[in-house]
Design an enzyme around this catalytic site. Structure first.
Site, PDB file in Angstrom:
ATOM      1  N   LYS A  85      -1.845   4.780 -15.899  1.00 58.66           N
ATOM      2  CA  LYS A  85      -2.769   3.866 -15.221  1.00 58.66           C
ATOM      3  C   LYS A  85      -4.174   4.465 -15.294  1.00 58.66           C
ATOM      4  O   LYS A  85      -4.406   5.611 -14.893  1.00 58.66           O
ATOM      5  CB  LYS A  85      -2.334   3.727 -13.766  1.00 58.66           C
ATOM      6  CG  LYS A  85      -2.393   2.317 -13.250  1.00 58.66           C
ATOM      7  CD  LYS A  85      -1.693   2.269 -11.911  1.00 58.66           C
ATOM      8  CE  LYS A  85      -1.994   0.974 -11.214  1.00 58.66           C
ATOM      9  NZ  LYS A  85      -1.510   1.002  -9.832  1.00 58.66           N
TER      10      LYS A  85
HETATM   11  O1  G3P Z   1      -1.505  -0.761  -7.244  1.00 55.94           O
HETATM   12  C1  G3P Z   1      -2.772  -1.197  -6.946  1.00 55.94           C
HETATM   13  C2  G3P Z   1      -2.908  -2.343  -5.974  1.00 55.94           C
HETATM   14  O2  G3P Z   1      -1.768  -3.135  -5.974  1.00 55.94           O
HETATM   15  C3  G3P Z   1      -3.392  -1.934  -4.644  1.00 55.94           C
HETATM   16  O3  G3P Z   1      -3.263  -2.911  -3.639  1.00 55.94           O
HETATM   17  O4  G3P Z   1      -3.261  -3.580  -1.253  1.00 55.94           O
HETATM   18  O5  G3P Z   1      -4.366  -1.421  -1.944  1.00 55.94           O
HETATM   19  O6  G3P Z   1      -5.385  -3.600  -2.523  1.00 55.94           O
HETATM   20  P1  G3P Z   1      -4.109  -2.868  -2.280  1.00 55.94           P
END
Ligand code: G3P
Length: 220
Positions: A85
C-alpha cells in the site's frame, strides 16, 4: 464485488476467515497503531496472512521513493503475495511504477479524486483505494467521486481494480457495488451490521418456534 475487512485486529480477522465471505484484509499504520503497541508487526502480518490466505495490503511508512521501495522489498520477503500500500503522493507514483515493473502488486491509498485515480492507474497500480467516508466528512459526496472514477474506468478500460475504502456504514457498501467498484474494504463492525436484518431474526425465531411446537405436539 469482493469484500475485504479493513482492520489489523487478529480476532476480527479470525472471525471473518471463519465466516467465509471476506476474501482479503487491508491494513494501514493507524489500524496497526490501534493494536498492542508492543506487537511485533512482522509476526502480526504473517499471522493475518495465514488466517485470511487471500489479499493482504500492507502499507509503507516512508514518504520518499527509495524508502518506499526498500520497505516494499522487505515486506515481500516476509510473504511473496503481499500487496504494497503506497500513499497517493508524487513520490508514491514513482515507487508504484518501479514496483509494477517488478510485478509487485500495489494498492495506491488516500485517493480522493478522479485525477489522482487516473495517475495511480497510469503509474501501474494494481488497486486504487478511493476513500468514501473521509470525503463525506468534509461535505464532498463520495458517491459522485466513485461514480466518476468507475465511469472513467469503463470508458478507458483501465486495469487497476477499484477499492471503495473508508467505509462507514452499510449504505456505502451498496453505493460502492452500484457504482461498480471491484472491492469494498469494510471495518468489521460495519461488515457485521451489513449482515443483519430484523426480518431475518424474526423469521428464524418463528421457524424454530414452529418446529418446537410440532415436536411437542408429536410427543404429547
Ligand atoms: O484502509 C484505509 C481506509 O479504509 C481508512 O478508513 O475510516 O480511517 O477513513 P477511515
Amino acid at each position: 464485488m469482493e469484500l475485504y475487512v479493513d482492520t489489523a485486529n487478529i480476532n476480527e480477522i479470525r472471525e471473518c476467515a471463519r465466516l467465509g465471505f471476506v476474501s482479503g484484509v487491508t491494513t494501514n499504520p493507524s489500524l496497526l497503531a490501534k493494536e498492542d503497541p508492543n506487537v511485533d508487526i512482522k509476526k502480526l502480518i504473517l499471522e493475518i496472512y495465514e488466517l485470511i490466505g487471500g489479499h493482504l495490503s500492507v502499507e509503507v511508512i516512508s514518504t520518499d521513493r527509495d524508502g518506499m521501495i526498500k520497505e516494499a522489498e522487505e515486506i515481500i520477503e516476509w510473504f511473496p503475495n503481499a500487496t504494497i500500500k503506497i500513499p497517493m503522493i508524487p513520490e508514491g507514483l514513482s515507487a508504484v511504477r518501479y514496483l509494477s515493473e517488478k510485478n509487485i502488486p500495489t494498492n495506491v491509498t488516500l485517493i480522493f479524486s478522479p485525477t489522482q485515480a487516473i495517475a495511480a492507474n497510469n503509474a501501474g497500480a494494481t488497486y486504487v483505494s478511493v476513500f468514501m467516508g473521509r470525503l463525506d466528512d468534509i461535505g464532498n459526496d463520495s458517491l459522485y467521486v466513485l461514480y466518476d472514477i468507475c465511469e472513467i474506468w469503463d470508458i478507458h478500460g483501465f486495469e487497476s481494480q477499484i477499492i471503495a475504502a473508508s467505509i462507514r456504514h452499510p449504505m456505502h457498501i451498496i453505493e460502492a457495488a452500484k457504482a461498480g467498484a471491484d472491492i469494498a474494504t469494510v471495518p468489521y463492525k460495519v461488515l457485521m451490521q451489513s449482515l443483519k436484518h430484523p426480518l431475518t431474526d424474526l423469521g428464524l425465531k418463528a421457524f424454530l418456534a414452529d418446529y418446537e411446537k410440532m415436536l411437542s405436539n408429536r410427543n404429547s
